[in-house]
Design an enzyme around this catalytic site. Structure first.
Site: not given
Length: 294
Positions: A136, A164
């Protein structure tokens, strides 16, 4: 669970609290079931939007357990990141034991490791926990981007299957997509406003804040884009654009919790130090939600 699971809409779930800031597990369960019924492709509890930073480890895992128990047919991708590799490893192992189908790991924050340290951090967890994992990138919260070279290298690990993207930098996202497209690797938008352009570059969906309050429309937008119907996807982007912007008018998850309250899904109560939405922004959000209901 294969990497194909990481295609579509994955709400970054809010966490309901009662008036004394205790986790409301009954409402959390209802929230998870409501999202599943709306057609989302998976659920992401205990991330930034779920206020994981204010939870004890035990509370963190209890939320994962509640969501896992609540749903039948969608995967649960548990937030388990930390700026402490040992803590990330512990949370990841416990989330796996709680029944999570995958993990979302924010990059280490505050201590801001160099790329070598960041890669070692992620590989340590991926080597130890046999679940598919999404790295992420959100430099606005962590202070540093995951270097493109680091993401490309990590994509070679069999357990690291996704990225992400929440940097706001479409060039960076595009390069990650281009350089990992031959790998078992999916790129998901972490910014609702950029989901459409990221899918246009080859992304596979989103980990979405807006889907908490508008799951059906978010699912429709992403579905249209993934099917190549960009005319319909643009129409839905225009419908949802004001919501995407207003949900970040103050620090996430302040506006989304207020929106959940306005829609009678759960209380807007958050844990300190998060403050209630400012009155002028509350009225702006109320108008945006009312427009969506017309």
């Amino acid at each position: 669970m294969t990497h194909d699971t990481f295609t579509g809409v994955f709400p970054a779930m809010t966490t309901p609290f009662d008036d004394e800031e205790r986790i409301d597990h009954e409402t959390l369960r209802d929230h998870a079931q409501r999202l599943e019924a709306a057609g989302v492709d998976g659920l992401v509890p205990v991330g930034t939007t779920g206020e994981s930073a204010t939870m004890s480890h035990d509370e963190h895992i209890e939320v994962v357990e509640t969501v896992v128990d609540a749903v039948d047919d969608v995967p649960v991708i548990a937030g388990s990141g930390s700026n402490n590799t040992r803590e990330a490893l512990e949370l990841s192992e416990r989330a796996a034991d709680a029944g999570a189908d995958g993990l979302l790991l924010i990059s280490p924050y505050y201590n801001i490791p160099e790329p070598e340290g960041m890669e070692t951090h992620y590989r340590t967890v991926a080597d130890a926990v046999d679940l598919p994992q999404i790295i992420y990138n959100v430099p606005g919260r962590t202070g540093r981007n995951i270097a493109v070279e680091t993401a490309v290298s990590l994509a070679e690990h069999e357990n690291i299957v996704g990225y992400k993207a929440a940097s706001g930098d479409l060039n960076r996202v595009g390069e990650v997509i281009e350089r990992t497209r031959e790998e078992n690797f999916e790129v998901l938008s972490g910014d609702d406003a950029l989901t459409l352009p990221i899918i246009a570059q080859g992304g596979t969906g989103c980990i979405s804040v807006s889907a908490n309050v508008e799951p059906e429309r978010t699912v429709a937008l992403v579905g249209a884009a993934l099917e190549g119907d960009f005319t319909r996807a643009r129409e839905l982007q225009y419908e949802l654009g004001d919501l995407f912007r207003t949900l970040f008018i103050e620090t996430n998850p302040i506006p989304i919790n207020e929106a959940m309250d306005m829609r009678d899904i759960h209380s807007s109560t958050m844990r300190s130090p998060l403050n209630p939405l400012q009155p002028e922004h509350r009225e702006q959000l109320r108008e945006v939600l009312a427009d969506l209901e017309r």
